[in-house]
Motif scaffolding. Structure first.
Motif, short mmCIF file in Angstrom:
data_model
loop_
_atom_site.label_atom_id
_atom_site.label_comp_id
_atom_site.label_asym_id
_atom_site.label_seq_id
_atom_site.Cartn_x
_atom_site.Cartn_y
_atom_site.Cartn_z
N VAL A 54 0.76 -1.65 0.18
CA VAL A 54 0.01 -0.41 -0.12
C VAL A 54 0.98 1.63 -0.17
O VAL A 54 1.53 1.23 0.90
CB VAL A 54 -0.97 0.23 1.28
N ARG A 55 0.71 1.80 -0.97
CA ARG A 55 1.13 2.91 -1.02
C ARG A 55 0.79 4.68 -0.56
O ARG A 55 -0.53 3.83 0.29
CB ARG A 55 1.80 3.75 -2.63
N GLY A 56 1.91 5.60 -0.26
CA GLY A 56 1.04 6.43 0.18
C GLY A 56 0.52 7.46 -0.99
O GLY A 56 0.02 6.77 -1.51
N GLU A 57 0.93 9.18 -0.75
CA GLU A 57 -0.38 9.70 -1.18
C GLU A 57 -0.02 10.00 -2.72
O GLU A 57 1.64 10.08 -2.80
CB GLU A 57 -0.38 11.06 -0.59
N ASN A 58 -0.23 10.21 -3.88
CA ASN A 58 0.44 10.60 -4.98
C ASN A 58 -0.55 11.92 -5.39
O ASN A 58 -0.71 12.29 -6.40
CB ASN A 58 -0.04 9.85 -5.62
N CYS A 59 -0.97 13.05 -4.50
CA CYS A 59 -1.76 14.54 -5.44
C CYS A 59 -2.88 14.03 -5.98
O CYS A 59 -3.45 14.60 -6.36
CB CYS A 59 -1.06 15.25 -6.07
N ASN A 60 -3.44 13.14 -5.76
CA ASN A 60 -4.79 12.16 -6.24
C ASN A 60 -4.96 11.97 -7.78
O ASN A 60 -6.19 12.82 -8.06
CB ASN A 60 -6.20 13.49 -5.51
N ALA A 61 -3.72 11.72 -8.00
CA ALA A 61 -3.30 11.81 -9.63
C ALA A 61 -4.30 10.63 -9.96
O ALA A 61 -5.09 10.98 -11.47
CB ALA A 61 -2.29 11.22 -10.00
N LEU A 62 -5.31 10.13 -9.06
CA LEU A 62 -6.29 9.30 -9.87
C LEU A 62 -7.61 9.52 -10.66
O LEU A 62 -7.81 9.16 -11.11
CB LEU A 62 -6.06 7.92 -8.76
N VAL A 63 -7.23 10.86 -9.45
CA VAL A 63 -9.10 11.24 -10.30
C VAL A 63 -8.86 12.24 -11.15
O VAL A 63 -10.21 12.27 -12.07
CB VAL A 63 -9.76 12.46 -9.21
N HIS A 64 -8.13 12.46 -11.99
CA HIS A 64 -7.69 13.00 -13.66
C HIS A 64 -7.88 12.27 -14.01
O HIS A 64 -8.63 12.13 -15.35
CB HIS A 64 -6.54 13.97 -13.80
N LEU A 65 -7.48 10.65 -14.19
CA LEU A 65 -7.70 8.97 -15.02
C LEU A 65 -8.66 8.87 -15.48
O LEU A 65 -9.96 9.18 -15.88
CB LEU A 65 -6.95 8.25 -14.26
N CYS A 66 -10.17 9.71 -13.96
CA CYS A 66 -11.46 8.89 -13.49
C CYS A 66 -12.36 10.10 -14.19
O CYS A 66 -13.50 9.80 -14.89
CB CYS A 66 -11.68 8.92 -11.51
N ARG A 67 -11.77 11.37 -13.86
CA ARG A 67 -12.99 12.48 -14.57
C ARG A 67 -12.64 12.00 -15.71
O ARG A 67 -13.58 12.21 -16.88
CB ARG A 67 -11.68 13.81 -14.51
N LYS A 156 -19.00 9.85 -7.54
CA LYS A 156 -19.01 8.61 -9.25
C LYS A 156 -17.35 8.54 -9.22
O LYS A 156 -16.88 7.56 -9.62
CB LYS A 156 -18.37 9.77 -9.91
N PHE A 157 -16.55 9.17 -8.26
CA PHE A 157 -15.00 8.71 -8.08
C PHE A 157 -14.76 7.28 -7.77
O PHE A 157 -14.11 6.86 -8.37
CB PHE A 157 -13.96 9.93 -7.42
N LEU A 158 -15.14 7.13 -6.48
CA LEU A 158 -14.96 5.55 -6.20
C LEU A 158 -16.25 4.40 -7.03
O LEU A 158 -15.52 3.84 -6.54
CB LEU A 158 -15.85 5.81 -4.68
N ASP A 159 -17.12 4.53 -7.05
CA ASP A 159 -17.75 4.05 -8.22
C ASP A 159 -16.89 3.28 -9.33
O ASP A 159 -16.61 2.28 -9.63
CB ASP A 159 -18.96 4.16 -9.35
N THR A 160 -16.09 5.17 -9.98
CA THR A 160 -15.54 4.04 -11.09
C THR A 160 -13.86 3.74 -11.50
O THR A 160 -13.48 2.63 -11.70
CB THR A 160 -14.73 5.56 -11.95
#
Length: 257
Positions: A54-67, A156-160
């Protein structure tokens, strides 16, 4: 009831095409935390479980991909160019069928796009290049304190994530407000603004957990203060063996950040 739509592709084919995304045989754990709620301690705890990475923070990088995925999927112009809707519209408006697939179409090329393939390719790269799994990891994930920065997009973020990261589970972590607000992390923000963010986090995570109880576990920093026994429900949620002695030793390690 969940809004998550399961993928229809053959499991073996998905493993072959997206090896990094399907690398962990026991899925993913995402720590969704409020700032200064003890998420680094939870990260440390999870990594003490054999096979967890389990990694640490990544500045919420994943949200941009999900968007980007939800933007394309939700766009009406894209949907109209997908079968079978494309055939229906073409029968009603013959010019539409003649236009699609040619450079006369303002959305030229979208008829060939698979949102699922696009999403899976993005997330496969995210796992490979951001999470960078090593060794015999059987569970992957990361912790982040920025999931709730956009309250409207949160569910929607979590659903994705759940749609495309196989076996996803979420740990929602917070801490009593009067202790959170004392942290130097929040020193440049008015207490009333911190309270508003804290309340938003509580409401968002409670609502999602109520709708999706099978994949959510709510954790408080105060649980750690009550000793190892208080954390047994977390291990039950993860379906991992609970060792009170080992956990007590781990909790005695003081974090320095």
């Amino acid at each position: 009831m969940s809004n998550v739509l399961p993928l229809r592709e053959d499991s073996f084919q998905l493993h072959r095409q997206y090896p990094s995304l399907y690398f962990p045989r026991d899925g993913y754990v995402f720590v969704v935390a409020f700032g200064r709620s003890g998420s680094t301690l939870t990260q440390h705890l999870l990594n003490s479980i054999p096979g967890y990475f389990v990694r640490g923070e990544n500045c919420n990088a994943l949200v941009h991909l999900c968007r980007s995925v939800t933007a394309i999927r939700g766009e009406g112009n894209f949907q109209q160019r997908q079968e079978p809707q494309r055939s229906i519209i073409s029968s009603e408006r013959p010019y539409f069928g003649k236009m699609v697939g040619t450079s006369l179409d303002p959305w030229y090329g979208m008829e060939d796009v698979s949102v699922d393939d696009y999403a899976l390719s993005l997330f496969d790269t995210f796992v490979s290049k951001v999470l960078c799994p090593k060794g015999d990891a059987r569970v992957l994930g990361f912790k982040e304190i920025r999931y709730h920065n956009d309250p409207k997009y949160f569910p929607k973020f979590l659903d994705t994530i759940r749609t495309y990261f196989p076996g996803s589970r979420f740990i929602f972590q917070n801490r009593a407000f009067e202790n959170v607000v004392k942290s130097s992390f929040w020193k440049n923000m008015q207490p009333a603004d911190v309270r508003r963010k804290w309340n938003n986090f509580e409401e968002l995570t409670a609502a999602y957990a109520e709708t999706n109880p099978e994949v959510c576990h709510r954790l408080r920093y105060e649980d750690y203060l009550e000793g190892a026994g208080k954390l047994e429900p977390l291990f039950d949620f993860l379906k991992e063996p609970f060792d009170a002695v080992k956990l007590t030793e781990l909790l005695e390690t003081r974090l320095k950040h």
